[in-house]
Design a protein around this motif. Structure first.
Motif, mmCIF file in Angstrom:
data_model
loop_
_atom_site.group_PDB
_atom_site.id
_atom_site.type_symbol
_atom_site.label_atom_id
_atom_site.label_comp_id
_atom_site.label_asym_id
_atom_site.label_seq_id
_atom_site.Cartn_x
_atom_site.Cartn_y
_atom_site.Cartn_z
ATOM 1 N N ASP A 49 10.420 2.259 -0.467
ATOM 2 C CA ASP A 49 9.260 3.126 -0.662
ATOM 3 C C ASP A 49 8.292 2.513 -1.662
ATOM 4 O O ASP A 49 7.074 2.565 -1.476
ATOM 5 C CB ASP A 49 9.684 4.516 -1.137
ATOM 6 C CG ASP A 49 10.360 5.339 -0.045
ATOM 7 O OD1 ASP A 49 10.261 4.962 1.141
ATOM 8 O OD2 ASP A 49 11.005 6.357 -0.390
ATOM 9 N N ALA A 50 8.822 1.945 -2.733
ATOM 10 C CA ALA A 50 7.975 1.327 -3.758
ATOM 11 C C ALA A 50 7.207 0.152 -3.158
ATOM 12 O O ALA A 50 6.009 -0.009 -3.425
ATOM 13 C CB ALA A 50 8.822 0.872 -4.946
ATOM 14 N N SER A 52 6.354 -0.243 -0.031
ATOM 15 C CA SER A 52 5.337 0.347 0.841
ATOM 16 C C SER A 52 4.160 0.870 0.021
ATOM 17 O O SER A 52 2.994 0.677 0.391
ATOM 18 C CB SER A 52 5.959 1.476 1.657
ATOM 19 O OG SER A 52 4.981 2.112 2.443
ATOM 20 N N ASN A 53 4.460 1.505 -1.109
ATOM 21 C CA ASN A 53 3.395 2.040 -1.971
ATOM 22 C C ASN A 53 2.542 0.920 -2.556
ATOM 23 O O ASN A 53 1.320 1.063 -2.672
ATOM 24 C CB ASN A 53 3.985 2.897 -3.092
ATOM 25 C CG ASN A 53 4.535 4.210 -2.576
ATOM 26 O OD1 ASN A 53 4.147 4.680 -1.524
ATOM 27 N ND2 ASN A 53 5.453 4.805 -3.321
ATOM 28 N N ASP A 56 0.201 -0.192 0.099
ATOM 29 C CA ASP A 56 -0.885 0.786 0.237
ATOM 30 C C ASP A 56 -1.897 0.645 -0.892
ATOM 31 O O ASP A 56 -3.114 0.694 -0.660
ATOM 32 C CB ASP A 56 -0.324 2.213 0.261
ATOM 33 C CG ASP A 56 0.468 2.517 1.524
ATOM 34 O OD1 ASP A 56 0.339 1.759 2.507
ATOM 35 O OD2 ASP A 56 1.223 3.511 1.512
ATOM 36 N N LEU A 57 -1.412 0.463 -2.116
ATOM 37 C CA LEU A 57 -2.317 0.301 -3.260
ATOM 38 C C LEU A 57 -3.157 -0.966 -3.130
ATOM 39 O O LEU A 57 -4.348 -0.971 -3.442
ATOM 40 C CB LEU A 57 -1.522 0.270 -4.564
ATOM 41 C CG LEU A 57 -0.962 1.614 -5.038
ATOM 42 C CD1 LEU A 57 -0.020 1.403 -6.221
ATOM 43 C CD2 LEU A 57 -2.080 2.558 -5.417
#
Length: 75
Positions: A49-50, A52-53, A56-57
């Motif tokens: 998840d990190a 992926s984040n 995205d950032l």
């Protein structure tokens, strides 16, 4: 003279000779081991998840940079 008690005299030559060592302790160790495995799996999910984040950032940051550049060029 010394009144020291050696580890070997107190518990024997191995941990399984401890009087507190029994089947319940083995079950507890196995239970904790299972919990560690579950936590390890949960940490791996959080790491995904990190990642992926972060992606995205990075995408949003690039978009903001492009928008800023467009605004400055139009101004």
């Amino acid at each position: 003279t010394s009144n020291k008690i050696t580890f070997s005299a107190l518990v024997g030559d191995s941990l399984i000779t401890l009087s507190a060592y029994d089947t319940q302790n083995t079950l507890n160790v196995n239970y904790l081991s299972g919990s560690i495995d579950i936590n390890t799996a949960n940490i791996a999910i959080l790491e995904q998840d990190a990642t992926s984040n972060v992606q995205d950032l990075n995408f949003l940051s690039a978009s903001i940079d492009q928008n800023t550049s467009d605004i400055l060029c139009d101004g």
